[in-house]
Enzyme design. Structure first.
Site, PDB file in Angstrom:
ATOM      1  N   ARG A 102      71.622   7.877  27.654  1.00 52.77           N
ATOM      2  CA  ARG A 102      70.664   7.756  28.768  1.00 52.77           C
ATOM      3  C   ARG A 102      69.383   7.193  28.179  1.00 52.77           C
ATOM      4  O   ARG A 102      68.741   7.852  27.344  1.00 52.77           O
ATOM      5  CB  ARG A 102      70.425   9.098  29.445  1.00 52.77           C
ATOM      6  CG  ARG A 102      69.251   9.054  30.403  1.00 52.77           C
ATOM      7  CD  ARG A 102      69.174  10.217  31.339  1.00 52.77           C
ATOM      8  NE  ARG A 102      70.186  10.128  32.368  1.00 52.77           N
ATOM      9  CZ  ARG A 102      70.138  10.766  33.545  1.00 52.77           C
ATOM     10  NH1 ARG A 102      69.107  11.548  33.829  1.00 52.77           N
ATOM     11  NH2 ARG A 102      71.107  10.631  34.425  1.00 52.77           N
ATOM     12  N   HIS A 129      73.023   2.665  36.821  1.00 50.20           N
ATOM     13  CA  HIS A 129      73.545   4.035  36.728  1.00 50.20           C
ATOM     14  C   HIS A 129      75.010   4.000  37.183  1.00 50.20           C
ATOM     15  O   HIS A 129      75.372   4.527  38.244  1.00 50.20           O
ATOM     16  CB  HIS A 129      72.699   4.957  37.606  1.00 50.20           C
ATOM     17  CG  HIS A 129      72.822   6.417  37.300  1.00 50.20           C
ATOM     18  ND1 HIS A 129      73.612   6.910  36.266  1.00 50.20           N
ATOM     19  CD2 HIS A 129      72.269   7.513  37.899  1.00 50.20           C
ATOM     20  CE1 HIS A 129      73.525   8.237  36.241  1.00 50.20           C
ATOM     21  NE2 HIS A 129      72.720   8.621  37.221  1.00 50.20           N
ATOM     22  N   GLN A 132      77.104   7.183  38.234  1.00 51.75           N
ATOM     23  CA  GLN A 132      76.675   7.717  39.527  1.00 51.75           C
ATOM     24  C   GLN A 132      77.346   6.946  40.662  1.00 51.75           C
ATOM     25  O   GLN A 132      77.903   7.534  41.591  1.00 51.75           O
ATOM     26  CB  GLN A 132      75.140   7.603  39.655  1.00 51.75           C
ATOM     27  CG  GLN A 132      74.602   8.150  40.957  1.00 51.75           C
ATOM     28  CD  GLN A 132      74.798   9.656  41.061  1.00 51.75           C
ATOM     29  OE1 GLN A 132      74.411  10.390  40.178  1.00 51.75           O
ATOM     30  NE2 GLN A 132      75.411  10.121  42.139  1.00 51.75           N
ATOM     31  N   ASP A 222      67.253   7.693  47.144  1.00 45.66           N
ATOM     32  CA  ASP A 222      66.932   8.151  45.784  1.00 45.66           C
ATOM     33  C   ASP A 222      65.414   8.284  45.720  1.00 45.66           C
ATOM     34  O   ASP A 222      64.691   7.835  46.629  1.00 45.66           O
ATOM     35  CB  ASP A 222      67.467   7.121  44.764  1.00 45.66           C
ATOM     36  CG  ASP A 222      67.239   7.536  43.307  1.00 45.66           C
ATOM     37  OD1 ASP A 222      66.998   8.729  43.046  1.00 45.66           O
ATOM     38  OD2 ASP A 222      67.303   6.645  42.428  1.00 45.66           O
ATOM     39  N   CYS A 262      71.700  10.870  44.957  1.00 47.09           N
ATOM     40  CA  CYS A 262      72.203  11.132  43.608  1.00 47.09           C
ATOM     41  C   CYS A 262      71.624  12.419  43.028  1.00 47.09           C
ATOM     42  O   CYS A 262      72.202  12.994  42.113  1.00 47.09           O
ATOM     43  CB  CYS A 262      71.884   9.945  42.699  1.00 47.09           C
ATOM     44  SG  CYS A 262      70.138   9.513  42.660  1.00 47.09           S
ATOM     45  N   ARG A 290      80.514  14.310  39.920  1.00 49.72           N
ATOM     46  CA  ARG A 290      80.119  13.661  38.653  1.00 49.72           C
ATOM     47  C   ARG A 290      81.046  14.140  37.526  1.00 49.72           C
ATOM     48  O   ARG A 290      81.412  13.364  36.644  1.00 49.72           O
ATOM     49  CB  ARG A 290      78.652  13.993  38.309  1.00 49.72           C
ATOM     50  CG  ARG A 290      77.599  13.324  39.197  1.00 49.72           C
ATOM     51  CD  ARG A 290      77.568  11.800  39.037  1.00 49.72           C
ATOM     52  NE  ARG A 290      77.426  11.385  37.656  1.00 49.72           N
ATOM     53  CZ  ARG A 290      76.269  11.234  37.007  1.00 49.72           C
ATOM     54  NH1 ARG A 290      75.136  11.420  37.638  1.00 49.72           N
ATOM     55  NH2 ARG A 290      76.245  10.837  35.746  1.00 49.72           N
TER      56      ARG A 290
HETATM   57  N1   CP Z   1      72.090  12.066  39.378  1.00 54.30           N
HETATM   58  C1   CP Z   1      71.775  12.232  38.086  1.00 54.30           C
HETATM   59  O1   CP Z   1      72.023  11.361  37.229  1.00 54.30           O
HETATM   60  O2   CP Z   1      71.164  13.420  37.828  1.00 54.30           O
HETATM   61  P1   CP Z   1      70.494  13.851  36.429  1.00 54.30           P
HETATM   62  O3   CP Z   1      69.283  12.983  36.241  1.00 54.30           O
HETATM   63  O4   CP Z   1      70.157  15.298  36.603  1.00 54.30           O
HETATM   64  O5   CP Z   1      71.490  13.617  35.334  1.00 54.30           O
HETATM   65  N1  NVA Z   2      66.390   6.397  39.966  1.00 58.57           N
HETATM   66  C1  NVA Z   2      66.348   7.714  39.361  1.00 58.57           C
HETATM   67  C2  NVA Z   2      67.721   8.283  39.296  1.00 58.57           C
HETATM   68  C3  NVA Z   2      67.820   9.671  38.721  1.00 58.57           C
HETATM   69  C4  NVA Z   2      69.231  10.169  38.650  1.00 58.57           C
HETATM   70  C5  NVA Z   2      65.719   7.625  37.992  1.00 58.57           C
HETATM   71  O1  NVA Z   2      66.019   6.671  37.255  1.00 58.57           O
HETATM   72  O2  NVA Z   2      64.917   8.490  37.652  1.00 58.57           O
END
Ligand code: CP
Ligand code: NVA
Length: 306
Positions: A102, A129, A132, A222, A262, A290
């Site tokens: 990540r 992502h 997701q 989101d 998400c 997930r």
């Molecule tokens: N939806 C998602 O990726 O959640 P987190 O940021 O908690 O991993």
């Molecule tokens: N768009 C958001 C998604 C979190 C799962 C971010 O990148 O923070």
């Protein structure tokens, strides 16, 4: 080597295979069967940003499949200049069977795929992502009984989640519409490459959220300020104020439309409690999925069968 660095890098047949594997493994899990397909395998996760769902779902998935997991934050991994990133990737690759990252930069994920010698999975970058969006398609299939021909309306920022959702729609024959303010819509260069890759994809972009949700089977939103954009939180709250998914907007989508997010949600900003906790919301099955899709991703990456 099978990487999942983005949905742009894999074939539609791969997307379908991941969803089929996930479905098979979810069915078996619901019957109490946790086949140890990945016994003795090690997952390493390296996260530069916070996470609840992604980190835990990958860990739980690996555990159910008989493997184990290691978690490293950015500093632990030495990604802040302790040594060359390519050296970190090669060393981690030596200890791991699969790596989830990540990151802020998509390039770091692509570099790990290049140097680690092991399958690399994108657990969110600033650009995309994919896990997701795969989960979201899986969840839509469960909730509506079909994926092909479904219309997904995304309301809010044209961010990493929106990009991957548009791509999964292209792979699976869903129509995609986005309602976002000028300046926060999907970038013209991305739309051009999307249409080139998926000539049959129906994709529409609107400044008016009511227009974007018309005829939608799923309304999705989101956060307005993603991780890394915290200092823009207040300015974005004003810019996006008309893009809240509330009872009125859900009414415009029609009585059967489901609501997805998400998560994490900023309740009272991009979505109201009434919608996120309402009968049309499928956000918690979506979050649980997930884990089921993480299993499909691992089994696909490692070229195993179920
Ligand atoms: N939806 C998602 O990726 O959640 P987190 O940021 O908690 O991993
Ligand atoms: N768009 C958001 C998604 C979190 C799962 C971010 O990148 O923070």
């Amino acid at each position: 080597m099978r990487h999942l660095t983005s949905l742009n890098e894999i074939r539609s047949a791969d997307v379908r295979e991941i969803l089929n594997l996930s479905s098979e493994l979810k069915t078996r899990w619901s019957q109490g069967d946790r086949p140890d397909i990945l016994k003795g395998h090690v997952l390493t996760q390296i996260f530069e940003k916070p996470s609840l769902r992604t980190r835990l779902s990958f860990e739980a998935a690996m555990d159910h499949l008989g493997g184990s997991s290691i978690f490293l934050g950015r500093k632990d991994a030495g990604l802040e200049g302790r040594e060359a990133q390519s050296d970190v990737a090669k060393v981690i690759g030596g200890y791991s069977d699969v790596i989830v990252l990540r990151t802020f930069s998509q390039q770091l994920i692509d570099d790990f795929a290049k140097y680690s010698g092991k399958p690399v999975v994108n657990g969110l970058s600033d650009d995309s992502h994919p896990c997701q969006a795969l989960t979201d398609a899986f969840t839509i299939g469960e909730a509506l009984g079909r994926i092909d021909g479904v219309k997904l309306a995304y309301i809010g920022d044209g961010n990493n989640v929106a990009v991957s959702l548009a791509e999964v729609c292209g792979h699976l024959g869903m129509a995609f519409s986005i309602g976002a303010p000028e300046g926060y819509q999907l970038k013209p260069a991305f739309l051009k490459s999307l249409k080139k890759k998926f000539p049959k994809l129906e994709v529409e972009q609107f400044a008016d959220p009511q227009a974007a949700v018309r005829g939608a089977d799923v309304v999705y939103t989101d956060v307005w300020a993603s991780m890394g954009q915290e200092e823009e939180k207040d300015s974005r709250s004003k810019i996006f104020a008309n893009y809240q998914v509330n009872a009125r907007l859900m009414k415009s989508a029609g009585p059967k439309a489901k609501f997805m997010h998400c998560l994490p949600a900023r309740r009272g900003l991009e979505v109201t409690d009434e919608v996120v906790d309402g009968p049309r919301s499928i956000v918690f099955p979506q979050a649980e999925n997930r884990m089921h899709v993480a299993k499909g991703v691992f089994v696909w990456c490692l070229e195993r069968s179920v």
